[in-house]
Design a protein around this motif. Sequence first.
Motif, PDB file in Angstrom:
ATOM      1  N   ASP A  27       0.847  -1.199   0.000  1.00 54.79           N
ATOM      2  CA  ASP A  27       0.000   0.000   0.000  1.00 54.79           C
ATOM      3  C   ASP A  27       0.885   1.253   0.000  1.00 54.79           C
ATOM      4  O   ASP A  27       1.702   1.432   0.905  1.00 54.79           O
ATOM      5  CB  ASP A  27      -0.902  -0.039   1.242  1.00 54.79           C
ATOM      6  CG  ASP A  27      -1.619   1.278   1.513  1.00 54.79           C
ATOM      7  OD1 ASP A  27      -1.836   2.037   0.548  1.00 54.79           O
ATOM      8  OD2 ASP A  27      -1.965   1.526   2.685  1.00 54.79           O
ATOM      9  N   THR A  29      -0.587   4.441  -0.361  1.00 59.77           N
ATOM     10  CA  THR A  29      -1.410   5.610  -0.050  1.00 59.77           C
ATOM     11  C   THR A  29      -1.795   5.694   1.413  1.00 59.77           C
ATOM     12  O   THR A  29      -2.332   6.719   1.852  1.00 59.77           O
ATOM     13  CB  THR A  29      -2.701   5.594  -0.895  1.00 59.77           C
ATOM     14  OG1 THR A  29      -3.499   4.462  -0.517  1.00 59.77           O
ATOM     15  CG2 THR A  29      -2.374   5.535  -2.383  1.00 59.77           C
ATOM     16  N   ASP A  35      -1.854  -1.513  -3.706  1.00 54.61           N
ATOM     17  CA  ASP A  35      -2.224  -0.803  -4.928  1.00 54.61           C
ATOM     18  C   ASP A  35      -1.210  -1.039  -6.039  1.00 54.61           C
ATOM     19  O   ASP A  35      -0.151  -1.644  -5.833  1.00 54.61           O
ATOM     20  CB  ASP A  35      -2.392   0.694  -4.652  1.00 54.61           C
ATOM     21  CG  ASP A  35      -1.222   1.287  -3.865  1.00 54.61           C
ATOM     22  OD1 ASP A  35      -0.071   1.132  -4.314  1.00 54.61           O
ATOM     23  OD2 ASP A  35      -1.462   1.898  -2.805  1.00 54.61           O
ATOM     24  N   ILE A  59      -8.059  -6.428 -10.456  1.00 55.04           N
ATOM     25  CA  ILE A  59      -7.856  -5.043 -10.004  1.00 55.04           C
ATOM     26  C   ILE A  59      -8.939  -4.127 -10.576  1.00 55.04           C
ATOM     27  O   ILE A  59      -8.861  -2.917 -10.453  1.00 55.04           O
ATOM     28  CB  ILE A  59      -6.471  -4.533 -10.432  1.00 55.04           C
ATOM     29  CG1 ILE A  59      -6.268  -4.765 -11.939  1.00 55.04           C
ATOM     30  CG2 ILE A  59      -5.370  -5.207  -9.628  1.00 55.04           C
ATOM     31  CD1 ILE A  59      -5.022  -4.128 -12.510  1.00 55.04           C
ATOM     32  N   GLU A  79     -10.636   2.166  -7.645  1.00 57.72           N
ATOM     33  CA  GLU A  79      -9.925   3.326  -7.106  1.00 57.72           C
ATOM     34  C   GLU A  79      -9.011   2.950  -5.942  1.00 57.72           C
ATOM     35  O   GLU A  79      -8.034   3.655  -5.663  1.00 57.72           O
ATOM     36  CB  GLU A  79     -10.924   4.400  -6.669  1.00 57.72           C
ATOM     37  CG  GLU A  79     -11.871   3.974  -5.576  1.00 57.72           C
ATOM     38  CD  GLU A  79     -12.884   5.049  -5.230  1.00 57.72           C
ATOM     39  OE1 GLU A  79     -13.577   4.880  -4.209  1.00 57.72           O
ATOM     40  OE2 GLU A  79     -12.995   6.043  -5.969  1.00 57.72           O
ATOM     41  N   ARG A  80      -9.300   1.844  -5.256  1.00 58.96           N
ATOM     42  CA  ARG A  80      -8.399   1.408  -4.185  1.00 58.96           C
ATOM     43  C   ARG A  80      -7.018   1.069  -4.743  1.00 58.96           C
ATOM     44  O   ARG A  80      -6.006   1.238  -4.063  1.00 58.96           O
ATOM     45  CB  ARG A  80      -8.960   0.178  -3.482  1.00 58.96           C
ATOM     46  CG  ARG A  80     -10.325   0.355  -2.833  1.00 58.96           C
ATOM     47  CD  ARG A  80     -10.819  -0.988  -2.325  1.00 58.96           C
ATOM     48  NE  ARG A  80     -12.166  -0.946  -1.769  1.00 58.96           N
ATOM     49  CZ  ARG A  80     -13.281  -1.072  -2.477  1.00 58.96           C
ATOM     50  NH1 ARG A  80     -13.209  -1.203  -3.794  1.00 58.96           N
ATOM     51  NH2 ARG A  80     -14.461  -1.055  -1.891  1.00 58.96           N
ATOM     52  N   TYR A  81      -6.998   0.576  -5.973  1.00 63.74           N
ATOM     53  CA  TYR A  81      -5.739   0.130  -6.580  1.00 63.74           C
ATOM     54  C   TYR A  81      -5.062   1.214  -7.406  1.00 63.74           C
ATOM     55  O   TYR A  81      -3.864   1.123  -7.675  1.00 63.74           O
ATOM     56  CB  TYR A  81      -5.983  -1.099  -7.451  1.00 63.74           C
ATOM     57  CG  TYR A  81      -6.549  -2.271  -6.707  1.00 63.74           C
ATOM     58  CD1 TYR A  81      -5.961  -2.730  -5.538  1.00 63.74           C
ATOM     59  CD2 TYR A  81      -7.695  -2.938  -7.156  1.00 63.74           C
ATOM     60  CE1 TYR A  81      -6.477  -3.808  -4.843  1.00 63.74           C
ATOM     61  CE2 TYR A  81      -8.220  -4.020  -6.473  1.00 63.74           C
ATOM     62  CZ  TYR A  81      -7.609  -4.455  -5.318  1.00 63.74           C
ATOM     63  OH  TYR A  81      -8.129  -5.515  -4.629  1.00 63.74           O
ATOM     64  N   GLY A  82      -5.828   2.200  -7.854  1.00 63.43           N
ATOM     65  CA  GLY A  82      -5.231   3.269  -8.651  1.00 63.43           C
ATOM     66  C   GLY A  82      -6.059   3.602  -9.870  1.00 63.43           C
ATOM     67  O   GLY A  82      -7.297   3.593  -9.830  1.00 63.43           O
ATOM     68  N   ASP A  86      -1.959   4.410 -13.847  1.00 65.65           N
ATOM     69  CA  ASP A  86      -1.070   3.648 -12.963  1.00 65.65           C
ATOM     70  C   ASP A  86      -0.784   2.270 -13.563  1.00 65.65           C
ATOM     71  O   ASP A  86       0.344   1.765 -13.480  1.00 65.65           O
ATOM     72  CB  ASP A  86      -1.693   3.480 -11.576  1.00 65.65           C
ATOM     73  CG  ASP A  86      -1.796   4.786 -10.818  1.00 65.65           C
ATOM     74  OD1 ASP A  86      -0.972   5.687 -11.058  1.00 65.65           O
ATOM     75  OD2 ASP A  86      -2.723   4.915  -9.987  1.00 65.65           O
TER      76      ASP A  86
END
Length: 584
Positions: A27, A29, A35, A59, A79-82, A86
């Motif tokens: 992680d 963030t 992510d 993802i 959005e949790r992953y990017g 990204d």
Amino acid sequence: MTTVSLPNEPWWKSSVVYQIYPISFLDTTGDGFGDLNGITSKLDYLKDLGVDVLWLCPIYKSPLADMGYDIADYRAIDERYGTLEDWDRLLKGVHERGMKLMMDLVANHTSDEHQWFVESRASKDSPKRDWYVWRPPRIDADGKRHPPNNWRSVFEGSAWTYDEPTGEYYLHLYLEKQPDLNWESDALRNAVWDLMRFWLDRGCDGFRMDVINLISKVEGLPNADVVEPKEEFQPAFAHYANGPRVHEFIKDMRRLVLDHYDTITVGETPFTYNVEELARYVLPANKELHMVFQFELMTIDQAKVPDASPLQHADWKVSELRDWLHRWQTFKKDEGFWNAVFIENHDHPRAVSRFGNDTTTELRTVSAKLISLFEITQKGTLYVYQGQELGIKNFPRSWGLEEYKDCASQNYWTRILHNRSLETGKKEEDIDMEDILDNFQKKARDHSRTPMQWDSSANSGFSTGTPWMRVNDDFKTWNAELQIKDEQSVHSFYKKALKTRKENPVLIFGEFELLLPDHPTVIAFKRIHGSQEALVLLNFRNEDASVALADEAKRSWRLLLGNYAVEEGQSFDLKPYEGRVYIL
């Protein structure tokens, strides 16, 4: 490190594939979820280990009811992953390092939040109504409504959910929030082809295909045989695994999509133990997939009772492991069958806790190394799951039910608790469930999903926030940073083992010859490829083993790799959990 591949063999055969469970990898963030940028930051770590292909578990945009295997939008990153940007950056970094990137294709079902399903359930007249499997209720003599058949969901309960607005049930072999797609629909299949092209055109190098053998259901969706009389809903694998049109659909996928790209493909084929059935997906003449994950190995420590749950543990025998190895290493070799070699993934507990011994640091280290030798000496494409290269183990028995996040664990607990309450007349809070927690500690999928153990800092360096799942208790003394610095660590041994495999084509492509078929603790075999031979000796028990190979002892074997120090001229006798690979 250069992978040795024979001139006429495709690149994916000699590749090492590293499976990443993104939510638990790293992680960047501080939100507690791994992510894409976390993966990008560890590409040098993966390249240095000896990885050729990264396989990302889902993802895509998802409510995470089943940890991303419930997809709400196939063309968007959650959005949790990017973001897609990204992902593009990750892909660029992968390709710059000479590696490839493989995505998880989940096309048996979607999330109930996917726009396709939103439109499908809106009206019986919706153009996408037949993109999912809908059926009217079954009404009994008393006028009571029932599901269309008695199929049990893989995750417990009925495989059908009633949808009030249109008065019909939809099929979900997994969670209620994972409605099954209807592959009988031409329009649906074309939509799947399009989403595959979207990722391939963007640079993806192939797919792992989730439960791909379930996409064709038996016509009429008949009731399953009653094998558990006390249960309302019954296991129905025979009616949806390897259905009547599954091979037609996959051949079309190959012809219309995959043959136009240079890809790697591996199918997940659960509930299938008929070897001839599995072969149909893989044999080159059939033009379907490169390989499949078959799960016979994953059942040898499962209770030997009819329709046992994967969460019911039983002790396994070395003879069972040997028989499995011999069968699949020689299976249809003249017809080109190719294995997907794995012993750990996101749906199964940690290998060192199942097939090794994690009771002490010393035994854990040596048995994790033994497992790596077992894996690198098999014919097939090799898969390594995140943390396997560290010898990460199952989390402790002291952890309570609240630490088991997986829907499979939670739903199984709920069913057993309910049934025991009915059978005993006791309140649920008075029911003894310690045996279920005993089984969970050995068999739950949750063990493979704990955050990656990077270093000794807070949360093992996985996150500066609160991890979505608890980090294993031993992270301060068992992590990547410590092991990279230690030449005797599991990580250092895995790195050496993968390098050894790549430098010796006999370990990847060689024919298999079983030795000592009746030995109580040792699995012994040879691999033969042209003029090169390898001899493999693996002791899977915590005891010394005498190994009598008089004919082989006369030959000039050179020790290639072992997990104990071995003196020149030493006999083939093995210490507890010792493994050796010799070359000639």
